[in-house]
Design an enzyme around this catalytic site. Structure first.
Site, short mmCIF file in Angstrom:
data_model
loop_
_atom_site.label_atom_id
_atom_site.label_comp_id
_atom_site.label_asym_id
_atom_site.label_seq_id
_atom_site.Cartn_x
_atom_site.Cartn_y
_atom_site.Cartn_z
N HIS A 1 -1.42 0.73 1.50
CA HIS A 1 -1.48 2.17 1.29
C HIS A 1 -2.51 2.49 0.19
O HIS A 1 -2.49 1.88 -0.87
CB HIS A 1 -0.12 2.71 0.84
CG HIS A 1 1.01 2.31 1.74
ND1 HIS A 1 2.30 2.14 1.28
CD2 HIS A 1 1.05 2.03 3.07
CE1 HIS A 1 3.09 1.79 2.29
NE2 HIS A 1 2.35 1.71 3.38
N TYR B 1 5.52 0.40 -10.65
CA TYR B 1 4.17 0.96 -10.73
C TYR B 1 4.19 2.33 -11.39
O TYR B 1 5.02 3.18 -11.09
CB TYR B 1 3.48 1.01 -9.36
CG TYR B 1 4.25 1.67 -8.24
CD1 TYR B 1 3.92 2.95 -7.82
CD2 TYR B 1 5.28 1.00 -7.58
CE1 TYR B 1 4.60 3.56 -6.77
CE2 TYR B 1 5.96 1.60 -6.54
CZ TYR B 1 5.62 2.88 -6.13
OH TYR B 1 6.30 3.48 -5.09
#
Length: 469
Positions: A70, A133
Protein backbone atom coordinates in the site's frame (compact mmCIF):
# COMPACT_ATOMS: atom_id res chain seq x y z
CA UNK A 1 16.77 -11.75 17.79
CA UNK A 2 16.85 -8.13 18.95
CA UNK A 3 20.34 -6.60 18.75
CA UNK A 4 21.43 -4.58 21.79
CA UNK A 5 23.95 -1.79 22.06
CA UNK A 6 23.59 -0.20 18.62
CA UNK A 7 24.13 3.49 18.06
CA UNK A 8 21.36 5.52 16.45
CA UNK A 9 22.07 5.78 12.72
CA UNK A 10 20.31 6.08 9.37
CA UNK A 11 21.27 4.43 6.08
CA UNK A 12 20.02 5.49 2.65
CA UNK A 13 18.51 2.80 0.44
CA UNK A 14 17.93 2.26 -3.28
CA UNK A 15 14.61 4.10 -2.91
CA UNK A 16 15.17 7.88 -2.57
CA UNK A 17 14.06 9.10 0.84
CA UNK A 18 13.55 5.59 2.28
CA UNK A 19 15.85 5.32 5.32
CA UNK A 20 16.81 2.25 7.31
CA UNK A 21 17.32 3.11 10.99
CA UNK A 22 19.36 1.27 13.59
CA UNK A 23 17.91 1.93 17.05
CA UNK A 24 19.63 1.71 20.45
CA UNK A 25 17.94 -0.97 22.59
CA UNK A 26 18.90 -1.40 26.24
CA UNK A 27 18.26 -4.78 27.88
CA UNK A 28 18.68 -6.53 31.23
CA UNK A 29 17.15 -9.47 33.10
CA UNK A 30 13.76 -7.74 33.13
CA UNK A 31 13.54 -7.19 29.36
CA UNK A 32 14.47 -4.23 27.17
CA UNK A 33 13.81 -0.52 26.58
CA UNK A 34 14.16 1.72 23.53
CA UNK A 35 13.18 5.21 22.41
CA UNK A 36 11.02 4.27 19.44
CA UNK A 37 10.47 7.90 18.43
CA UNK A 38 12.64 10.74 19.71
CA UNK A 39 12.34 13.77 17.50
CA UNK A 40 15.35 15.79 18.64
CA UNK A 41 17.89 12.96 18.44
CA UNK A 42 16.50 11.46 15.25
CA UNK A 43 16.30 14.71 13.32
CA UNK A 44 19.86 15.50 14.38
CA UNK A 45 20.92 12.07 13.09
CA UNK A 46 19.35 12.62 9.66
CA UNK A 47 15.65 11.77 9.86
CA UNK A 48 13.31 14.28 8.19
CA UNK A 49 11.27 16.27 10.68
CA UNK A 50 8.05 14.76 9.36
CA UNK A 51 5.70 15.81 12.22
CA UNK A 52 3.65 12.66 12.91
CA UNK A 53 0.04 13.07 14.03
CA UNK A 54 -1.20 9.50 14.44
CA UNK A 55 0.20 6.22 15.87
CA UNK A 56 -1.18 2.86 14.70
CA UNK A 57 -0.40 -0.70 15.82
CA UNK A 58 -1.18 -3.90 13.91
CA UNK A 59 -0.99 -7.07 16.03
CA UNK A 60 -0.38 -10.33 14.16
CA UNK A 61 -1.01 -13.70 15.82
CA UNK A 62 0.67 -16.06 13.40
CA UNK A 63 3.94 -16.46 11.53
CA UNK A 64 3.50 -15.62 7.83
CA UNK A 65 0.78 -13.00 8.14
CA UNK A 66 1.29 -10.83 5.05
CA UNK A 67 -0.07 -7.35 4.40
CA UNK A 68 0.38 -4.76 1.58
CA UNK A 69 1.62 -3.38 -0.81
CA UNK A 70 0.00 0.00 0.00
CA UNK A 71 1.27 3.48 -0.91
CA UNK A 72 -0.36 6.42 0.83
CA UNK A 73 0.07 10.18 0.41
CA UNK A 74 1.84 10.61 3.75
CA UNK A 75 5.12 9.65 5.43
CA UNK A 76 5.48 6.68 7.81
CA UNK A 77 7.83 5.66 10.59
CA UNK A 78 7.62 1.85 10.68
CA UNK A 79 8.89 -0.20 13.61
CA UNK A 80 8.26 -3.38 15.55
CA UNK A 81 7.37 -3.47 19.25
CA UNK A 82 7.52 -7.26 19.58
CA UNK A 83 8.43 -10.00 17.14
CA UNK A 84 10.09 -9.71 13.74
CA UNK A 85 9.03 -8.99 10.18
CA UNK A 86 10.32 -9.18 6.63
CA UNK A 87 9.55 -5.74 5.22
CA UNK A 88 9.25 -4.88 1.53
CA UNK A 89 9.00 -1.41 0.02
CA UNK A 90 8.35 -0.47 -3.61
CA UNK A 91 8.61 3.06 -5.01
CA UNK A 92 5.19 3.86 -6.51
CA UNK A 93 5.87 7.55 -7.05
CA UNK A 94 6.09 9.22 -10.43
CA UNK A 95 9.69 9.41 -11.61
CA UNK A 96 12.76 7.47 -12.62
CA UNK A 97 12.77 5.20 -9.57
CA UNK A 98 9.18 4.00 -10.04
CA UNK A 99 9.23 0.26 -9.28
CA UNK A 100 12.48 0.26 -7.26
CA UNK A 101 12.45 -2.30 -4.42
CA UNK A 102 14.05 -2.50 -0.98
CA UNK A 103 13.66 -5.33 1.56
CA UNK A 104 14.95 -5.85 5.09
CA UNK A 105 14.24 -7.77 8.28
CA UNK A 106 12.93 -5.52 11.03
CA UNK A 107 13.06 -6.30 14.75
CA UNK A 108 12.76 -3.93 17.74
CA UNK A 109 16.29 -2.62 17.09
CA UNK A 110 15.46 -1.46 13.54
CA UNK A 111 12.97 0.89 11.94
CA UNK A 112 12.27 2.34 8.51
CA UNK A 113 11.27 5.83 7.41
CA UNK A 114 8.88 5.44 4.46
CA UNK A 115 8.35 8.60 2.38
CA UNK A 116 5.02 9.54 0.86
CA UNK A 117 4.11 7.41 -2.16
CA UNK A 118 6.36 4.42 -1.40
CA UNK A 119 4.43 1.15 -1.17
CA UNK A 120 4.76 -0.65 2.15
CA UNK A 121 4.29 -4.39 2.90
CA UNK A 122 5.44 -6.93 5.47
CA UNK A 123 5.37 -10.61 6.38
CA UNK A 124 5.63 -11.72 10.02
CA UNK A 125 8.53 -14.03 10.88
CA UNK A 126 7.48 -14.62 14.51
CA UNK A 127 4.16 -15.15 16.23
CA UNK A 128 2.63 -12.32 18.28
CA UNK A 129 4.33 -9.59 16.24
CA UNK A 130 3.24 -6.03 17.00
CA UNK A 131 3.87 -3.80 13.98
CA UNK A 132 3.72 -0.06 14.71
CA UNK A 133 3.71 2.97 12.46
CA UNK A 134 3.57 6.72 12.97
CA UNK A 135 2.06 8.80 10.15
CA UNK A 136 2.01 12.55 9.53
CA UNK A 137 -1.57 12.81 8.29
CA UNK A 138 -4.94 11.49 9.33
CA UNK A 139 -6.56 8.89 7.12
CA UNK A 140 -8.90 10.43 4.56
CA UNK A 141 -11.21 8.88 1.95
CA UNK A 142 -10.30 11.80 -0.33
CA UNK A 143 -6.59 11.00 -0.36
CA UNK A 144 -4.91 9.42 -3.40
CA UNK A 145 -3.67 5.86 -2.79
CA UNK A 146 -1.83 3.32 -4.94
CA UNK A 147 -1.53 -0.43 -4.48
CA UNK A 148 0.67 -3.18 -5.93
CA UNK A 149 0.11 -6.92 -6.02
CA UNK A 150 2.29 -8.78 -3.53
CA UNK A 151 3.17 -11.31 -6.24
CA UNK A 152 4.08 -8.78 -8.92
CA UNK A 153 6.65 -10.34 -11.25
CA UNK A 154 8.46 -7.06 -11.96
CA UNK A 155 9.07 -6.22 -8.32
CA UNK A 156 9.92 -9.91 -7.75
CA UNK A 157 9.97 -9.68 -3.95
CA UNK A 158 11.67 -12.74 -2.43
CA UNK A 159 9.15 -13.45 0.32
CA UNK A 160 10.70 -15.77 2.97
CA UNK A 161 7.47 -17.76 3.16
CA UNK A 162 5.73 -18.45 -0.18
CA UNK A 163 2.58 -16.40 -0.65
CA UNK A 164 0.66 -19.63 -1.27
CA UNK A 165 1.38 -20.70 2.32
CA UNK A 166 0.51 -17.55 4.26
CA UNK A 167 -2.48 -15.56 5.50
CA UNK A 168 -3.36 -12.77 3.03
CA UNK A 169 -6.57 -10.79 2.59
CA UNK A 170 -8.54 -11.20 -0.61
CA UNK A 171 -8.26 -7.46 -1.14
CA UNK A 172 -4.44 -7.55 -1.08
CA UNK A 173 -4.42 -10.48 -3.50
CA UNK A 174 -6.53 -8.48 -5.98
CA UNK A 175 -4.21 -5.48 -6.26
CA UNK A 176 -2.88 -4.67 -9.77
CA UNK A 177 0.48 -5.52 -11.31
CA UNK A 178 3.10 -2.77 -11.64
CA UNK A 179 2.21 -2.01 -15.26
CA UNK A 180 -1.34 -1.16 -14.18
CA UNK A 181 -0.46 0.90 -11.08
CA UNK A 182 -1.37 4.59 -11.00
CA UNK A 183 1.77 6.32 -9.70
CA UNK A 184 1.47 8.68 -6.75
CA UNK A 185 2.03 12.21 -8.10
CA UNK A 186 4.35 14.63 -6.30
CA UNK A 187 2.88 17.16 -3.94
CA UNK A 188 1.50 20.25 -5.62
CA UNK A 189 2.40 23.93 -5.70
CA UNK A 190 -0.42 26.44 -5.34
CA UNK A 191 -0.01 29.99 -6.66
CA UNK A 192 -2.31 32.59 -5.10
CA UNK A 193 -2.96 35.91 -6.82
CA UNK A 194 -2.69 34.04 -10.11
CA UNK A 195 -4.45 36.77 -12.10
CA UNK A 196 -2.09 39.58 -11.09
CA UNK A 197 1.17 40.72 -12.68
CA UNK A 198 3.36 38.34 -10.72
CA UNK A 199 0.78 35.54 -10.83
CA UNK A 200 0.84 35.56 -14.62
CA UNK A 201 4.65 35.51 -14.64
CA UNK A 202 4.64 32.54 -12.26
CA UNK A 203 2.25 30.67 -14.54
CA UNK A 204 4.67 31.33 -17.40
CA UNK A 205 7.60 30.06 -15.32
CA UNK A 206 5.94 27.01 -13.77
CA UNK A 207 3.67 25.94 -16.63
CA UNK A 208 0.32 24.21 -16.47
CA UNK A 209 1.31 20.68 -15.44
CA UNK A 210 -0.56 18.67 -12.83
CA UNK A 211 1.93 19.71 -10.15
CA UNK A 212 0.76 23.33 -10.27
CA UNK A 213 -2.52 24.99 -9.38
CA UNK A 214 -3.38 28.65 -9.82
CA UNK A 215 -6.05 30.52 -7.89
CA UNK A 216 -7.35 34.06 -7.92
CA UNK A 217 -9.45 35.48 -5.14
CA UNK A 218 -12.57 34.02 -6.75
CA UNK A 219 -11.16 30.50 -6.43
CA UNK A 220 -9.61 30.88 -2.97
CA UNK A 221 -10.41 33.75 -0.62
CA UNK A 222 -8.00 34.00 2.32
CA UNK A 223 -10.74 35.74 4.33
CA UNK A 224 -12.97 32.66 4.07
CA UNK A 225 -13.35 31.09 7.55
CA UNK A 226 -13.42 27.69 5.83
CA UNK A 227 -9.88 28.15 4.47
CA UNK A 228 -8.43 25.30 6.63
CA UNK A 229 -10.75 22.84 4.86
CA UNK A 230 -10.77 24.49 1.42
CA UNK A 231 -8.17 22.01 0.13
CA UNK A 232 -6.63 18.72 1.24
CA UNK A 233 -3.62 20.75 2.28
CA UNK A 234 -1.38 17.74 2.94
CA UNK A 235 -1.30 17.24 -0.84
CA UNK A 236 0.59 20.54 -1.23
CA UNK A 237 4.31 21.07 -0.85
CA UNK A 238 4.41 24.79 -1.56
CA UNK A 239 2.16 27.85 -1.60
CA UNK A 240 3.35 30.97 -3.41
CA UNK A 241 1.43 33.98 -2.16
CA UNK A 242 1.50 36.54 -4.96
CA UNK A 243 -1.74 38.14 -3.75
CA UNK A 244 -1.69 41.44 -1.86
CA UNK A 245 -3.45 44.74 -1.34
CA UNK A 246 -1.17 47.21 -3.18
CA UNK A 247 -3.14 50.49 -3.41
CA UNK A 248 -0.58 52.42 -1.35
CA UNK A 249 -2.38 55.79 -1.45
CA UNK A 250 -5.87 54.40 -0.93
CA UNK A 251 -4.53 52.54 2.11
CA UNK A 252 -4.25 55.92 3.84
CA UNK A 253 -8.07 56.26 3.87
CA UNK A 254 -10.29 54.69 6.51
CA UNK A 255 -11.77 52.13 4.12
CA UNK A 256 -8.43 51.45 2.45
CA UNK A 257 -6.72 50.95 5.80
CA UNK A 258 -9.23 48.27 6.72
CA UNK A 259 -8.84 46.53 3.36
CA UNK A 260 -5.05 46.67 3.53
CA UNK A 261 -4.96 45.09 6.98
CA UNK A 262 -7.51 42.47 5.97
CA UNK A 263 -5.61 41.44 2.84
CA UNK A 264 -2.00 41.86 3.92
CA UNK A 265 -2.24 40.78 7.54
CA UNK A 266 -5.38 38.85 8.49
CA UNK A 267 -5.41 36.87 5.24
CA UNK A 268 -1.69 36.19 5.48
CA UNK A 269 -2.11 35.02 9.09
CA UNK A 270 -4.76 32.50 8.01
CA UNK A 271 -2.52 31.27 5.21
CA UNK A 272 0.50 31.01 7.51
CA UNK A 273 -1.51 28.90 9.92
CA UNK A 274 -2.46 26.49 7.12
CA UNK A 275 1.16 26.26 5.99
CA UNK A 276 2.55 25.66 9.48
CA UNK A 277 -0.02 23.01 10.36
CA UNK A 278 0.51 21.07 7.13
CA UNK A 279 4.26 21.26 6.66
CA UNK A 280 3.94 23.49 3.59
CA UNK A 281 6.67 25.82 2.34
CA UNK A 282 5.18 29.32 2.15
CA UNK A 283 6.66 31.78 -0.34
CA UNK A 284 5.47 35.31 0.40
CA UNK A 285 6.16 38.44 -1.63
CA UNK A 286 7.10 41.55 0.35
CA UNK A 287 8.05 45.13 -0.45
CA UNK A 288 10.66 47.85 -0.06
CA UNK A 289 7.90 49.85 1.66
CA UNK A 290 8.75 48.07 4.93
CA UNK A 291 11.71 50.51 5.15
CA UNK A 292 11.67 54.28 5.70
CA UNK A 293 14.31 54.89 3.01
CA UNK A 294 16.72 56.84 5.24
CA UNK A 295 19.60 54.36 5.17
CA UNK A 296 22.82 55.39 3.45
CA UNK A 297 23.34 52.35 1.23
CA UNK A 298 21.44 49.28 0.15
CA UNK A 299 19.07 47.52 2.54
CA UNK A 300 20.00 43.98 3.54
CA UNK A 301 17.65 41.26 4.70
CA UNK A 302 18.86 41.82 8.27
CA UNK A 303 17.95 45.52 8.46
CA UNK A 304 15.17 46.47 10.86
CA UNK A 305 11.88 47.42 9.24
CA UNK A 306 10.60 50.99 9.70
CA UNK A 307 7.53 51.44 7.52
CA UNK A 308 6.26 54.95 6.89
CA UNK A 309 2.68 54.41 5.73
CA UNK A 310 -0.23 52.01 6.18
CA UNK A 311 0.69 49.82 3.22
CA UNK A 312 4.26 49.40 4.48
CA UNK A 313 3.00 48.69 7.99
CA UNK A 314 0.72 45.91 6.75
CA UNK A 315 3.51 44.37 4.65
CA UNK A 316 5.89 44.45 7.62
CA UNK A 317 3.25 42.81 9.81
CA UNK A 318 2.65 40.14 7.18
CA UNK A 319 6.38 39.45 6.96
CA UNK A 320 6.57 38.95 10.72
CA UNK A 321 3.73 36.45 10.59
CA UNK A 322 5.20 34.49 7.67
CA UNK A 323 8.51 34.40 9.54
CA UNK A 324 6.89 32.11 12.14
CA UNK A 325 6.17 29.42 9.52
CA UNK A 326 8.90 26.77 9.83
CA UNK A 327 9.40 26.59 6.05
CA UNK A 328 9.20 30.02 4.49
CA UNK A 329 10.78 32.29 1.90
CA UNK A 330 9.98 36.00 2.07
CA UNK A 331 10.75 37.64 -1.28
CA UNK A 332 11.42 41.32 -0.65
CA UNK A 333 11.25 43.29 -3.88
CA UNK A 334 10.72 46.81 -5.26
CA UNK A 335 9.32 48.76 -8.19
CA UNK A 336 7.60 45.78 -9.82
CA UNK A 337 6.97 45.74 -13.57
CA UNK A 338 4.95 43.08 -15.39
CA UNK A 339 1.90 42.66 -17.56
CA UNK A 340 -0.82 45.26 -17.15
CA UNK A 341 -0.70 48.87 -15.99
CA UNK A 342 2.69 49.93 -14.62
CA UNK A 343 5.21 52.78 -14.66
CA UNK A 344 7.10 51.65 -17.78
CA UNK A 345 3.94 51.22 -19.84
CA UNK A 346 2.68 54.62 -18.68
CA UNK A 347 5.92 56.36 -19.68
CA UNK A 348 5.98 54.59 -23.06
CA UNK A 349 2.39 55.68 -23.68
CA UNK A 350 3.15 59.29 -22.77
CA UNK A 351 6.13 59.30 -25.12
CA UNK A 352 4.06 57.96 -27.99
CA UNK A 353 1.24 60.47 -27.35
CA UNK A 354 3.60 63.47 -27.29
CA UNK A 355 3.14 64.22 -23.59
CA UNK A 356 6.18 65.53 -21.69
CA UNK A 357 5.99 64.31 -18.09
CA UNK A 358 7.44 65.55 -14.81
CA UNK A 359 8.78 62.54 -12.91
CA UNK A 360 10.09 62.17 -9.36
CA UNK A 361 13.89 62.39 -9.21
CA UNK A 362 14.62 62.01 -5.47
CA UNK A 363 13.54 58.39 -4.96
CA UNK A 364 16.14 55.76 -5.87
CA UNK A 365 15.93 52.04 -6.46
CA UNK A 366 15.89 49.32 -9.11
CA UNK A 367 13.07 48.03 -11.28
CA UNK A 368 12.08 44.42 -10.74
CA UNK A 369 10.49 42.60 -13.65
CA UNK A 370 7.99 39.93 -12.71
CA UNK A 371 9.70 37.38 -14.97
CA UNK A 372 12.83 37.77 -12.82
CA UNK A 373 10.89 37.44 -9.56
CA UNK A 374 9.32 34.25 -10.90
CA UNK A 375 12.74 32.93 -11.94
CA UNK A 376 14.18 33.69 -8.51
CA UNK A 377 11.29 31.92 -6.76
CA UNK A 378 11.70 28.93 -9.08
CA UNK A 379 15.42 28.86 -8.25
CA UNK A 380 14.87 29.01 -4.48
CA UNK A 381 12.32 26.21 -4.60
CA UNK A 382 14.60 24.06 -6.74
CA UNK A 383 17.76 24.58 -4.66
CA UNK A 384 16.16 25.02 -1.21
CA UNK A 385 18.72 27.31 0.46
CA UNK A 386 18.12 28.17 4.14
CA UNK A 387 14.64 29.53 4.78
CA UNK A 388 14.24 33.24 5.43
CA UNK A 389 14.14 36.61 3.66
CA UNK A 390 15.70 37.12 0.22
CA UNK A 391 15.93 40.46 -1.56
CA UNK A 392 14.96 40.10 -5.23
CA UNK A 393 15.31 42.93 -7.75
CA UNK A 394 17.04 43.31 -11.07
CA UNK A 395 20.75 44.09 -10.85
CA UNK A 396 22.71 47.18 -11.80
CA UNK A 397 23.11 50.76 -10.57
CA UNK A 398 20.32 52.43 -8.62
CA UNK A 399 18.28 54.94 -10.61
CA UNK A 400 15.60 57.52 -9.90
CA UNK A 401 12.14 57.28 -11.42
CA UNK A 402 13.05 60.21 -13.67
CA UNK A 403 16.17 58.43 -14.94
CA UNK A 404 14.13 55.33 -15.71
CA UNK A 405 11.52 57.45 -17.50
CA UNK A 406 14.26 58.94 -19.71
CA UNK A 407 15.45 55.43 -20.62
CA UNK A 408 11.90 54.40 -21.49
CA UNK A 409 11.57 57.43 -23.76
CA UNK A 410 14.86 56.54 -25.45
CA UNK A 411 13.78 52.93 -25.74
CA UNK A 412 10.66 53.83 -27.74
CA UNK A 413 12.55 56.27 -29.94
CA UNK A 414 11.66 59.54 -28.20
CA UNK A 415 13.81 62.35 -26.84
CA UNK A 416 14.80 61.70 -23.21
CA UNK A 417 15.01 65.44 -22.57
CA UNK A 418 11.23 65.59 -22.76
CA UNK A 419 11.26 64.13 -19.20
CA UNK A 420 11.65 66.69 -16.41
CA UNK A 421 12.80 65.80 -12.89
CA UNK A 422 10.80 66.97 -9.90
CA UNK A 423 10.91 66.38 -6.14
CA UNK A 424 8.44 64.05 -4.44
CA UNK A 425 7.04 66.98 -2.49
CA UNK A 426 6.43 69.03 -5.64
CA UNK A 427 5.02 66.09 -7.56
CA UNK A 428 2.28 65.46 -4.99
CA UNK A 429 1.68 69.12 -4.06
CA UNK A 430 -1.49 69.31 -6.14
CA UNK A 431 -2.87 65.90 -5.11
CA UNK A 432 -6.54 66.02 -4.10
CA UNK A 433 -6.57 62.76 -2.16
CA UNK A 434 -4.39 61.10 0.47
CA UNK A 435 -0.78 60.38 -0.49
CA UNK A 436 1.22 57.61 1.14
CA UNK A 437 4.77 58.46 2.22
CA UNK A 438 7.37 56.84 -0.04
CA UNK A 439 10.85 55.64 0.97
CA UNK A 440 13.50 57.79 -0.76
CA UNK A 441 15.92 54.85 -0.80
CA UNK A 442 14.49 51.57 -2.11
CA UNK A 443 17.81 49.96 -3.02
CA UNK A 444 17.97 46.32 -1.89
CA UNK A 445 21.24 44.42 -1.41
CA UNK A 446 21.35 41.28 -3.59
CA UNK A 447 24.34 39.53 -2.00
CA UNK A 448 22.30 36.87 -0.21
CA UNK A 449 20.38 35.98 -3.37
CA UNK A 450 23.60 35.75 -5.39
CA UNK A 451 25.08 33.42 -2.75
CA UNK A 452 22.41 30.85 -3.64
CA UNK A 453 23.68 30.72 -7.22
CA UNK A 454 21.10 33.05 -8.77
CA UNK A 455 22.26 36.02 -10.87
CA UNK A 456 19.54 38.63 -11.50
CA UNK A 457 19.44 40.21 -14.94
CA UNK A 458 20.87 43.68 -15.37
CA UNK A 459 18.02 46.17 -15.12
CA UNK A 460 18.85 48.04 -18.34
CA UNK A 461 18.96 44.77 -20.28
CA UNK A 462 15.63 43.68 -18.79
CA UNK A 463 14.06 47.06 -19.56
CA UNK A 464 15.21 46.92 -23.19
CA UNK A 465 13.76 43.43 -23.61
CA UNK A 466 10.49 44.48 -22.01
CA UNK A 467 10.13 47.47 -24.33
CA UNK A 468 10.98 45.32 -27.35
CA UNK A 469 8.20 42.91 -26.44
Amino acid sequence: MTAFGKSLSFTETAIPGLLLAELPVHGDSRGWFKENWQREKMVAAGLPDFAPVQNNISFNDAVGTTRGIHAEPWDKWVSVATGRIFGAWVDLREGETFGAVFTAEIDPSRAVFVPRGVGNAYQTLEADTAYAYLVNDHWSPDAEYSFLNLADETAAIAWPIPLTDVEISAKDLAHPRLAEVTPIPPKKTLVLGANGQLGRALREAFGDGQRFEYAGREELDLADPDLPSARRWRDYDTIVNAAAYTAVDLAETAEGRADAWAGNVAGVAALARVAAENGITLVHVSSDYVFDGTKDGAYSEADAVRPLGVYGQTKAAGDAIVGTVPRHYIIRTSWVIGEGKNFVRTMASLAERGIDPSVVDDQFGRLTFTADIASAIDHLLATRPPYGIYNVTNDGPAQSWAEIAKKVFEGVGSDADRVSGVSTESYFASATGPVAPRPKNSILDLSKLRSTGFSPRQVDEALAEYLAE
